[in-house]
Write an enzyme that holds these catalytic residues in place. Structure first.
Site, PDB file in Angstrom:
ATOM      1  N   GLN A 221       0.682  -1.197  -0.031  1.00  0.00           N
ATOM      2  CA  GLN A 221       0.109  -0.205   0.066  1.00  0.00           C
ATOM      3  C   GLN A 221       0.715   1.206  -0.205  1.00  0.00           C
ATOM      4  O   GLN A 221       0.654   2.123  -0.689  1.00  0.00           O
ATOM      5  CB  GLN A 221      -0.892  -0.068   1.209  1.00  0.00           C
ATOM      6  CG  GLN A 221      -1.954  -0.899   1.222  1.00  0.00           C
ATOM      7  CD  GLN A 221      -2.781  -0.797   0.060  1.00  0.00           C
ATOM      8  OE1 GLN A 221      -3.697   0.130  -0.239  1.00  0.00           O
ATOM      9  NE2 GLN A 221      -2.814  -1.804  -0.914  1.00  0.00           N
TER      10      GLN A 221
ATOM     11  N   HIS B  16       1.802   3.164  -3.071  1.00  0.00           N
ATOM     12  CA  HIS B  16       0.694   3.852  -4.123  1.00  0.00           C
ATOM     13  C   HIS B  16       0.806   5.410  -4.156  1.00  0.00           C
ATOM     14  O   HIS B  16       0.654   5.936  -5.351  1.00  0.00           O
ATOM     15  CB  HIS B  16      -0.694   3.726  -3.345  1.00  0.00           C
ATOM     16  CG  HIS B  16      -1.430   2.551  -3.756  1.00  0.00           C
ATOM     17  ND1 HIS B  16      -2.046   1.984  -5.045  1.00  0.00           N
ATOM     18  CD2 HIS B  16      -1.925   1.426  -3.135  1.00  0.00           C
ATOM     19  CE1 HIS B  16      -2.523   1.057  -5.075  1.00  0.00           C
ATOM     20  NE2 HIS B  16      -2.753   0.503  -4.111  1.00  0.00           N
TER      21      HIS B  16
ATOM     22  N   GLU C 161      -9.369   1.010   5.117  1.00  0.00           N
ATOM     23  CA  GLU C 161      -9.777   0.585   3.893  1.00  0.00           C
ATOM     24  C   GLU C 161      -9.428  -1.253   3.980  1.00  0.00           C
ATOM     25  O   GLU C 161     -10.361  -1.959   3.527  1.00  0.00           O
ATOM     26  CB  GLU C 161      -9.260   1.176   2.711  1.00  0.00           C
ATOM     27  CG  GLU C 161      -9.341   0.742   1.283  1.00  0.00           C
ATOM     28  CD  GLU C 161      -8.637   1.429   0.417  1.00  0.00           C
ATOM     29  OE1 GLU C 161      -8.833   1.334  -0.998  1.00  0.00           O
ATOM     30  OE2 GLU C 161      -7.265   1.863   0.529  1.00  0.00           O
ATOM     31  N   HIS C 162      -8.109  -1.434   3.844  1.00  0.00           N
ATOM     32  CA  HIS C 162      -7.998  -2.916   4.039  1.00  0.00           C
ATOM     33  C   HIS C 162      -7.283  -3.306   5.214  1.00  0.00           C
ATOM     34  O   HIS C 162      -6.490  -2.646   5.954  1.00  0.00           O
ATOM     35  CB  HIS C 162      -6.577  -3.062   3.048  1.00  0.00           C
ATOM     36  CG  HIS C 162      -6.728  -2.501   1.649  1.00  0.00           C
ATOM     37  ND1 HIS C 162      -6.343  -1.394   1.002  1.00  0.00           N
ATOM     38  CD2 HIS C 162      -7.430  -3.184   0.603  1.00  0.00           C
ATOM     39  CE1 HIS C 162      -6.987  -1.215  -0.094  1.00  0.00           C
ATOM     40  NE2 HIS C 162      -7.536  -2.423  -0.688  1.00  0.00           N
TER      41      HIS C 162
ATOM     42  N   ASP D 261      -6.988  -7.136  -4.556  1.00  0.00           N
ATOM     43  CA  ASP D 261      -7.084  -6.024  -5.595  1.00  0.00           C
ATOM     44  C   ASP D 261      -7.306  -6.416  -6.908  1.00  0.00           C
ATOM     45  O   ASP D 261      -7.657  -5.861  -7.967  1.00  0.00           O
ATOM     46  CB  ASP D 261      -5.394  -5.635  -5.722  1.00  0.00           C
ATOM     47  CG  ASP D 261      -5.328  -4.280  -4.722  1.00  0.00           C
ATOM     48  OD1 ASP D 261      -6.462  -3.743  -4.078  1.00  0.00           O
ATOM     49  OD2 ASP D 261      -4.340  -3.588  -4.634  1.00  0.00           O
TER      50      ASP D 261
ATOM     51  N   HIS E 270     -54.993  13.953   3.273  1.00  0.00           N
ATOM     52  CA  HIS E 270     -54.453  12.529   3.425  1.00  0.00           C
ATOM     53  C   HIS E 270     -55.722  11.809   4.236  1.00  0.00           C
ATOM     54  O   HIS E 270     -55.945  10.663   3.950  1.00  0.00           O
ATOM     55  CB  HIS E 270     -53.272  12.674   4.486  1.00  0.00           C
ATOM     56  CG  HIS E 270     -52.092  12.884   3.827  1.00  0.00           C
ATOM     57  ND1 HIS E 270     -51.658  14.003   3.029  1.00  0.00           N
ATOM     58  CD2 HIS E 270     -50.779  12.157   3.662  1.00  0.00           C
ATOM     59  CE1 HIS E 270     -50.432  14.010   2.861  1.00  0.00           C
ATOM     60  NE2 HIS E 270     -50.097  12.863   2.974  1.00  0.00           N
TER      61      HIS E 270
END
Length: 838
Positions: free
Chosen positions: A666, A669, A735-736, A769, A828
């Protein structure tokens, strides 16, 4: 000169955008949403708010121009804050409570009064001689133009609640913003026009024109440059030439008889001779900025400026070299020469990053408004005295320092609750700033469609296209891939499709809530979806798979895949191969905010979609956030996005090499990647093994420069137990999440917040992934607390229905009618009773 101060006491973004063009805006201190960075802001502190020094300083440090404070606050602040930043909030009957010390410690006063009495205000202004006087009436009736002029005539400015302002016609309850602004303006010309100086955002003159009340009003309300031609009437700048203007600000001069428009000039320039200025060509920094912007778009390959834009290492080296030479220069001419060189390279860096001179000046203004100051000492690497008699020595960059790549360590047992909270925080995302940057791009595509798309693609992706969209059947030669890659894609496609088919909601839920009352829920696909696949020089078929397959499985009628083209105008064959596999109905050759805008609004050739999916950089993210809040777009998005994240929990059973590899997967990235290791009761030797593996593996990566920065900001959190680790992880909501634990599968039941979980030593995040079957488009930035990752249901919506029998009507009808009566909704109740009577 401010004609009036609007008090922004309700949310109205369109009105706020208009008001920001004509002067400062007052916001109540109770406002919870962020103050707009594009407006000059005053903050009005309510009488009931307890004094907090840090709160006052925070407002000023964050760009607020002035604080309007009650007397109790003023007494505390006048010794600490410049009088220019303070206005006194005072009820009109409490003038006698103001001491000379307070009066001299503020730059003005805001008077609250039940009704505006000009004689009373005039007498009070004598007490505050030399100070600005602002008047806020509690009357529900807006001030008239005559009253505004009367106040300005005695040196006072009305404060008008936004609830009394409108962009529509003036009425008895609301005054039109432009009418209020024009109240004091006068003309000494026979034709009644007002001389108007038009300048750039940075105050460089473009030309002299004339305005009328009608043209000024249209400019204020539309944000476009509109003037009055003495021969042809109303002149909407650029209406025929395309050289339009976006108005940044409109100001009156001190005599209220002339105007200044500051604008962003588009097209060839302001002058009819296709020059930027009617007074001749620009020079100095504006000319340099114009040249660099042109070179960024069209500099020939091999040119020096092209090299600088394409080689950040070279550009960095030149900036450091010129800074060093400027520091060594002593003679006036030499200092000017070296400073000019430094400005050139520094501005090249800025233009490459989308930063202009106006942005730099705005940053300087924000810094000038700060009241807290740093010590101003140089960093250690720059603080050592240089021997200026020696020739310049090369300065080592951090990339040349071969130090071990290390994470920062914290022991949860040794830190305070506040420090623990700080570890959970992500970097602040300046979404407001990014949205303001992408808005012109989005607006351009919305207004000009394909023409804007083609221009923006040429500008940002360096690809000159003749068409924006490719429709099926896709040409075979555009989908030719390496056989091994093709086979891998097919396996990944099968796995992902199998998992996402199992998620599809194909059944109808039917519940009889009581006899004769049957409620149902059923799923339908979202008809038209847009899938954003980052690309350009990168090849990302995995993202096309992760977005295209659930759309295909859900049964979406139109699947529009958007991805940036390569410089030759083509799309990577791997992405085109996947587009064919997932049944894409169109491939949009565009990236960035312009692609998002095309998907949201549609163009002549790009189909409009109902929902936009996919990751992207901060420009893409900001554009997605912008369009989802525009009711004209009627488009939703998958989820908020931020930098990629991984959190690894490791105990004594963990393989150090596996853990390090997962962290680095990661970290590569980007420099803003978020990487966390939670070490469960690991001894020093075990932890050292992991850290050593991180360093060794990182140095073997081609993206080591990125990893060095992201790992340097990453953290190791030491805990005593797995339970403590999972509590921290759930609070972080990664996230992971990767579990290197003994009996890892048994711990999954305790995971409450995570995008996707990878269980055990043989489950690297890379599987998710690419090809295991789960989706890799996941919530970041802590949003795993509220959002799921992309799945088949993301491409479906649920509709409910109910069917009531006659017997059900008789049983439930009286209950419904009673509840409708309780709420005062007679129609109504009548809809029920008319059936009961029948």
């Amino acid at each position: 000169m401010s004609v009036f101060l609007p008090l922004f006491d309700e949310e109205d973004d369109a009105l706020l955008e208009t008001l920001a063009r004509i002067g400062p805006v007052v916001f109540p201190s109770s406002r919870t949403s962020p103050l707009p960075s594009s407006a000059h802001c005053f903050v009005l502190v309510e009488h009931t708010r307890a004094f907090v020094l840090d709160e006052a300083v925070s407002w000023l440090d964050n760009g607020v121009d002035k604080l309007i404070v009650p007397l109790a606050w003023a007494k505390e602040l006048i010794e600490l804050i410049s009088s220019e930043r303070l206005l006194l909030l005072l009820d009109v009957g409490n003038i006698s409570a103001v001491s000379d010390k307070v009066r001299n410690g503020v730059s003005g006063v805001l008077l609250k009064t039940p009704a505006i009495d000009l004689d009373l205000i005039a007498s009070i202004s004598k007490f505050f001689t030399g100070s600005a006087i602002h008047v806020l009436s509690s009357s529900s009736v807006p001030p008239t133009n005559a009253l505004i002029r009367g106040l300005l005539g005695i040196g006072a400015t009305p404060v008008v609640p936004v609830s009394q302002l409108t962009l529509s016609a003036t009425s008895s309850s609301k005054i039109n913003v432009a009418d209020a602004f024009l109240a004091p303006i006068v003309s000494d010309r026979q034709d009644g026009l007002f001389p108007t100086v038009v300048s750039t955002e940075t105050g460089h003159s473009l030309g002299l024109v004339y305005s009328s009340a009608e043209s000024v009003k249209e400019s204020i309300l539309t944000g476009k440059g509109v003037y009055q031609s003495r021969k042809h009437g109303l002149w909407r700048k650029g209406e025929t030439s395309g050289a339009t203007q976006d108005v940044v600000s409109i100001r009156l001069d001190c005599d209220s008889d002339s105007l200044e428009f500051r604008v962003v000039q588009h097209g060839a320039g302001f002058c009819h001779l296709n020059r930027q200025s009617c007074f001749g060509e620009t020079s100095g920094l504006p000319a340099l900025e114009k040249t660099l912007r042109a070179r960024l778009e069209s500099a020939p390959e091999g040119s020096y400026t092209k090299r600088l834009f394409n080689d950040p290492v070279l550009l960095r080296a030149k900036i450091m070299e010129e800074a060093d030479e400027l520091c060594r220069a002593e003679q006036k001419a030499d200092v000017a020469f070296e400073a000019a060189d430094l400005f050139y390279f520094a501005l090249t860096k800025c233009i490459a990053a989308g930063v202009g001179i106006s942005d730099i000046e705005a940053s300087l203004d924000r810094k000038a408004r700060k009241v807290t100051r740093r010590a101003g000492n140089a960093k250690p690497e720059w603080s050592q005295k240089q021997n200026t008699s020696l020739p310049p020595q090369p300065i080592a960059t951090e990339l040349e320092i071969d130090e071990p790549i290390r994470m920062r360590s914290y022991d949860l047992a040794d830190i305070s609750p506040e420090e623990r909270t700080a570890l959970l925080r992500r970097p602040v995302l300046k979404s407001d700033e990014m949205i303001s940057k992408v808005k012109p791009i989005v607006d351009d595509v919305r207004a000009r469609g394909d023409a804007a798309l083609l221009e923006l693609t040429a500008k940002f992706d360096k690809a000159k296209l003749t068409s924006t969209v490719v429709f099926p059947p896709f040409a075979a030669d555009t989908m030719v891939v390496d056989p091994k890659v093709g086979d891998a894609i097919k396996v990944a496609y099968a796995n992902i499709k199998k998992f996402h088919e199992a998620q599809a909601d194909t059944s109808t839920l039917t519940v009889e809530t009581m006899p004769g009352v049957v409620c149902s829920r059923f799923a339908r696909p979202i008809a038209r979806v847009g899938l954003y696949v980052p690309g350009g020089t990168a090849i990302l078929p995995s993202t096309a798979l992760m977005l295209g397959i659930p759309a295909q499985v859900a049964g979406c009628q139109e699947i529009v895949l958007a991805t940036p083209p390569r410089p030759d105008g083509s799309i990577s064959p791997e992405v085109m191969y996947v587009a064919h596999l997932v049944g894409a109905s169109a491939v949009l050759k565009a990236g960035g905010a312009q692609a998002v805008a095309a998907l949201a609004y549609g163009t002549e050739s790009v189909p409009k979609v109902d929902k936009i999916f996919g990751p992207g950089n901060q420009w893409v993210t900001a554009a997605k956030m912008l369009v989802q809040n525009d009711t004209d777009a009627l488009v939703s998005i998958d989820m908020p996005a931020g930098p990629s994240e991984v959190l690894v929990i490791a105990d004594y059973t963990a393989n150090p090499a596996f853990v390090a590899a997962d962290l680095l997967s990661q970290a590569e990235h980007g420099v803003d990647s978020q990487v966390v290791l939670i070490a469960v009761d690991l001894d020093a030797d075990k932890l050292a093994e992991i850290e050593n593996e991180v360093d060794v593996q990182a140095h073997a990566l081609s993206r080591v420069d990125i990893v060095r920065k992201s790992i340097g900001k990453s953290i190791i959190v030491k805990v005593k137990s797995v339970e403590e680790a999972i509590v921290f992880s759930n609070d972080y909501a990664p996230e992971h999440l990767i579990l290197h634990l003994e009996n890892a599968s048994e711990q999954v039941q305790f995971i409450d917040n995570a995008g996707s979980v990878f269980v055990g030593p043989y489950s690297p995040e890379s599987f998710g992934d690419y090809a295991s079957g789960t989706n890799h488009t996941l919530p970041t930035n802590g949003y795993a607390r509220q959002f799921s990752g992309v799945n088949t249901l993301s491409f479906q919506k649920h509709i409910t229905s109910q069917e009531i029998t006659e017997s059900g009507l008789k049983t439930l009808g009286p209950i419904v009618a009673t509840l409708a009566d309780c709420e005062g909704l007679e129609a109504h109740a009548n809809a029920v009773r008319i059936r009961l009577r029948g």
